[in-house]
Motif scaffolding. Structure first.
Motif, PDB file in Angstrom:
ATOM      1  N   ILE A   1       0.871  -1.172   0.000  1.00  0.00           N
ATOM      2  CA  ILE A   1       0.000   0.000   0.000  1.00  0.00           C
ATOM      3  C   ILE A   1       0.904   1.216   0.000  1.00  0.00           C
TER       4      ILE A   1
ATOM      5  N   ILE B   1       1.087   5.220   0.227  1.00  0.00           N
ATOM      6  CA  ILE B   1       0.307   6.364   0.665  1.00  0.00           C
ATOM      7  C   ILE B   1       1.183   7.600   0.570  1.00  0.00           C
TER       8      ILE B   1
ATOM      9  N   ASP C   1      -9.428   3.463   3.397  1.00  0.00           N
ATOM     10  CA  ASP C   1      -9.892   3.226   2.028  1.00  0.00           C
ATOM     11  C   ASP C   1      -8.977   2.248   1.292  1.00  0.00           C
ATOM     12  N   GLU C   2      -7.681   2.409   1.473  1.00  0.00           N
ATOM     13  CA  GLU C   2      -6.730   1.489   0.834  1.00  0.00           C
ATOM     14  C   GLU C   2      -6.900   0.073   1.373  1.00  0.00           C
TER      15      GLU C   2
ATOM     16  N   ASN D   1     -10.079  -1.452  -0.120  1.00  0.00           N
ATOM     17  CA  ASN D   1      -9.829  -1.861  -1.503  1.00  0.00           C
ATOM     18  C   ASN D   1      -8.980  -3.119  -1.574  1.00  0.00           C
TER      19      ASN D   1
END
Length: 82
Positions: free
Chosen positions: A9, A11, A32-33, A36
């Motif tokens: 991930i 960011i 949100d990541e 998903n």
């Protein structure tokens, strides 16, 4: 046992938002990541038919004892986080 590897991930923290708002924005971005990523993993064909066994002592963490379909559980967790 299920071993999930090679998930990344990324960011970015570059922002013009004031610092007090940036802290809350970071948690929203991370959530949100994560949502998903859980949905993507839940659709992976390698996990079809696999289950997760949750022992009875996990009730303290809000889980009920039982054996659950892994893709459905991951999708459910994504929905709950969202």
């Amino acid at each position: 046992m299920i071993n999930i590897e090679n998930m990344t991930i990324n960011i970015g923290t570059s922002s013009t938002v004031p610092n007090e708002l940036l802290d809350t924005e970071d948690s929203v971005i991370v959530r949100d990541e994560l949502v998903n990523m859980l949905r993507i993993i839940s659709e992976d064909k390698r996990f079809i038919g696999q289950t997760v066994v949750i022992p009875d002592d996990c009730g303290q963490y809000g889980f009920i004892q039982g054996e659950f379909n892994l893709p459905e559980l991951l999708y459910f967790l994504a929905d709950m986080l969202e």
